[in-house]
Scaffold this motif. Structure first.
Motif, short mmCIF file in Angstrom:
data_model
loop_
_atom_site.label_atom_id
_atom_site.label_comp_id
_atom_site.label_asym_id
_atom_site.label_seq_id
_atom_site.Cartn_x
_atom_site.Cartn_y
_atom_site.Cartn_z
N ALA A 153 -7.38 4.47 10.74
CA ALA A 153 -7.75 4.28 9.43
C ALA A 153 -7.26 2.84 8.66
CB ALA A 153 -7.40 5.53 8.75
N ASP A 154 -8.02 2.33 7.82
CA ASP A 154 -7.77 1.18 7.16
C ASP A 154 -7.51 1.72 5.58
OD1 ASP A 154 -7.39 -1.13 6.03
OD2 ASP A 154 -9.40 -1.88 6.31
N PRO A 155 -6.09 1.70 5.45
CA PRO A 155 -5.91 2.06 3.90
C PRO A 155 -6.56 1.16 2.70
CG PRO A 155 -3.96 0.95 4.75
CD PRO A 155 -4.91 1.05 5.94
N SER A 156 -6.80 0.06 2.99
CA SER A 156 -7.46 -0.90 1.84
C SER A 156 -8.64 -0.96 1.91
CB SER A 156 -6.53 -2.16 1.66
OG SER A 156 -6.57 -2.71 2.96
N ALA A 157 -9.43 -0.46 2.77
CA ALA A 157 -10.85 -0.89 3.29
C ALA A 157 -11.78 -0.07 1.77
CB ALA A 157 -11.25 -0.29 4.62
N SER A 158 -13.01 -0.53 1.89
CA SER A 158 -13.81 -0.14 0.84
C SER A 158 -14.49 1.25 1.55
CB SER A 158 -15.15 -0.86 0.76
OG SER A 158 -15.59 -1.49 2.07
N ALA A 159 -15.21 1.99 0.80
CA ALA A 159 -15.67 3.11 1.20
C ALA A 159 -16.98 3.11 2.63
CB ALA A 159 -16.58 3.99 0.01
N GLY A 160 -17.53 2.02 2.78
CA GLY A 160 -18.35 1.76 3.84
C GLY A 160 -17.60 1.72 5.16
N PHE A 206 4.71 9.69 7.46
CA PHE A 206 3.77 10.62 8.31
C PHE A 206 2.39 9.92 8.77
CE2 PHE A 206 0.77 13.96 9.61
CZ PHE A 206 1.56 14.33 10.55
N VAL A 207 1.92 9.87 7.61
CA VAL A 207 0.58 9.21 7.77
C VAL A 207 0.49 7.90 8.43
CG1 VAL A 207 -1.60 8.52 6.43
CG2 VAL A 207 -0.29 10.32 5.63
N PHE A 208 1.42 6.79 7.92
CA PHE A 208 1.57 5.64 8.85
C PHE A 208 1.74 5.96 10.34
CE2 PHE A 208 3.91 2.07 10.37
CZ PHE A 208 3.59 1.16 10.11
N ASP A 209 2.65 6.74 10.80
CA ASP A 209 3.11 6.97 12.12
C ASP A 209 2.02 7.47 12.80
OD1 ASP A 209 5.44 6.06 11.55
OD2 ASP A 209 6.53 8.06 11.40
N ALA A 234 0.85 -1.11 0.10
CA ALA A 234 0.14 -0.09 0.05
C ALA A 234 0.90 1.13 -0.08
CB ALA A 234 -0.81 0.28 1.18
N ALA A 235 0.70 2.25 -0.75
CA ALA A 235 1.52 3.26 -0.88
C ALA A 235 1.00 4.30 0.09
CB ALA A 235 1.38 3.78 -2.34
#
Length: 581
Positions: A129-136, A113-116, A108-109
């Protein structure tokens, strides 16, 4: 073609029907066989192609293939990977599809900073926050805490928290600043001292100066260790790596029934005649080193033992005349051993290792008598061959110097510092009054022993580096292994001239420090090469006399036996030492 065929069949049926229904009504007709003017075409491949195209529309794409031979649909490209469930994997993902022990991890790109931010938020609040989750459902973790905190992250401080912090800061600023009625107006006046005092702390003012508190025991201990480490780096950090010296005796007994030591030469060992012969066959192989062998040396004058330096950090001494087994192993280096050298009587020897140490060993007991280091790698070690100077050690170092030690005191007595590259060889000439050194700077330099001034400097544009030099038995010539695949001969007389008539070639040594050597009677020159062969040349005619395929890989060292006229030992990077007769 199909349509044409069906059409002709149809017309046939139509023609036949009236004849069957009313044979009397129509006049008799002669039926001719139908012919097609189109050429005959084999339509098998066309049918197969059509069928294959239909199949590819439903066939899943192999994710490991690099080229897709048809145009896949969007659905085909983005369908999840599927296939036969793996019998032993709980999640059904086959072993080849895994890139992690728990399954398949997608890349996942995401910015550091966002990861930390999400990582720290998860550990503080329990959600992220889940970077690979769907919009729901965009969050994972404690959803109650998410609602309670309005989805705030550790870096997004809420408004009320910001206000609270501002008030606290203001309080800190006003601390210690007692303002009475008269100064209250001055505080708001930028020209007054009260204002300066109040506003002296700025974001750039640095940390608040706090009083030095007493260090805890742990801090004191750490500070001491740190100071000790720094001191070591400054003074003793130059020295080589420390390694416990060990030695193992492998023979039956260290002394025989007459009380003679195992290193004592046999009484009957003497040269049969002065004429040397070229060896023809392999008579023995010594194997014990786990990595390549970098050098071998016969026991001086008698050759009843052979010493070997290995890249497995060990030095071993082997029996030549009787059992042919390893007699003793010397372990004192932390890295590969580069060079070895016996003293005149063979009771002691020197080793030089890539761990930057030079060690002086007792051959019989395996004890380290003394150890030397300048903090640089020694490439060559030599003792002065004079009987009264057996305590003088010369070492060619990687920092372009030749360092001279007095082993009795352990002090450096001289440094010969003229070379422009790492020093590769040291060879004593002229009754040991002088010595010749070669270096990576592609030059030869001749020195008076004990005087650090070059008396002869040999450097020509056509010269290459010479990583191995050997003295002819009559002491009048030097054979130098040149890295342009030839052996050059230099005179040891006053002028140290190159003998242009004598040149030995044919072998491939470029890039390897293959040892060059002479037969004891001086009639033959020999050298290993980069392809595992040992080459023999006739000294007078300079022609190749014989080549032996000795080793797999490089044949780095070769030594002629000092007494037995036709016996030669070779060593290579395959870890073997071979004895030829």
């Amino acid at each position: 073609m199909d349509f044409l065929q069906s059409y002709t069949e149809k017309s046939k049926d139509e023609d036949q029907e009236p004849t069957t229904s009313s044979p009397e009504s129509s006049p008799p007709r002669i039926s001719l066989p139908s012919k097609s003017s189109a050429p005959k075409v084999d339509d098998t491949m066309l049918a197969l192609t059509v069928a294959d195209a239909n199949r590819t529309l439903h066939k899943p794409i192999d994710p490991s293939q690099h080229v897709v031979p048809f145009n896949p649909t969007y659905e085909q490209l983005w369908t999840p990977i599927y296939g036969p469930a793996h019998p032993y994997a709980k999640d059904g993902i086959a072993q080849g599809m895994r890139n992690h022990k728990l399954g398949f991890v997608e890349d996942a790109a995401i910015q550091p900073f966002v990861f930390d931010e999400q990582y720290n938020t998860f550990y503080k609040y329990g959600y992220a926050a889940d970077p690979s989750a769907s919009a729901g459902n965009n969050y994972v973790g404690d959803l109650d805490a998410l609602q309670k905190n309005d989805g705030v992250s550790v870096y997004n401080i809420p408004q009320h928290e910001q206000k609270k912090r501002k008030i606290e800061k203001k309080k800190e600023l006003m601390e210690g600043l007692e303002i009475d009625g008269s100064d209250a107006l001055e505080v708001d006046n930028p020209a007054s001292e009260a204002w300066l005092l109040k506003n002296k702390k700025s974001p750039w003012a640095g940390k608040k100066d706090s009083l030095q508190t007493e260090l805890t025991e742990e801090q004191k201990k750490y500070a001491e260790e740190y100071a000790k480490k720094k001191a070591e780096e400054k003074s003793g950090g130059e020295k080589g790596e420390t390694f416990t010296d060990k030695s193992t005796f492998h023979g039956k007994e260290e002394r025989d029934y007459q009380g003679r030591s195992w290193i004592a030469p046999p009484k009957d060992a003497k040269a049969n005649n002065d004429h040397c012969y070229i060896p023809k066959r392999l008579v023995h192989t010594w194997s014990g080193h786990t990595k390549g062998v970098s050098a071998i040396r016969f026991f001086p004058k008698h050759g009843h033992l052979i010493l070997s330096a290995g890249m497995d950090t060990k030095v071993k001494i082997w029996d030549v005349f009787n059992s042919g087994k390893c007699m003793r192993t010397y372990m004192g280096h932390a890295k590969a051993v580069r060079d070895i050298s016996f003293c005149n009587d063979g009771t002691k020897f020197l080793t030089a290792g890539y761990d930057k140490n030079i060690k002086y060993w007792d051959t019989e007991t395996g004890q380290v008598i003394s150890s030397f280091s300048t903090g640089k790698i020694p490439y060559v070690v030599k003792l002065n061959p004079d009987e009264d100077k057996q305590n003088i050690l010369l070492a060619g170092m990687s920092d372009k110097k030749i360092v001279q030690w007095d082993m009795n005191t352990g002090q450096i007595t001289q440094e010969y510092d003229q070379h422009l590259g790492a020093v590769n060889t040291i060879t004593f000439v002229d009754n040991n009054r002088r010595f010749v050194t070669s270096s990576d700077d592609k030059s030869l330099r001749v020195w008076e022993f004990g005087i650090p001034v070059v008396i002869k400097y040999i450097s020509e544009p056509h010269m290459h580096s010479m990583p191995s030099i050997s003295l002819h038995p009559n002491s009048n010539w030097l054979a130098a292994q040149s890295l342009d695949n030839q052996i050059l001969i230099y005179s040891t007389r006053e002028r140290f001239q190159l003998n242009k008539k004598k040149r030995f070639a044919g072998h491939i040594v470029a890039g390897y420090a293959c040892q060059v050597n002479f037969s004891p009677d001086g009639r033959f020159v020999m050298s290993g090469d980069g392809e595992g062969k040992c080459w023999f040349w006739d000294w007078k005619s300079c022609k190749v006399f014989r080549t032996l395929k000795c080793h797999e890989g490089v044949c780095i060292g070769c030594e002629w036996h000092p007494l037995e006229q036709s016996k030669v030992a070779t060593c290579g990077w395959d870890g073997l030492i071979k004895y030829w007769d």
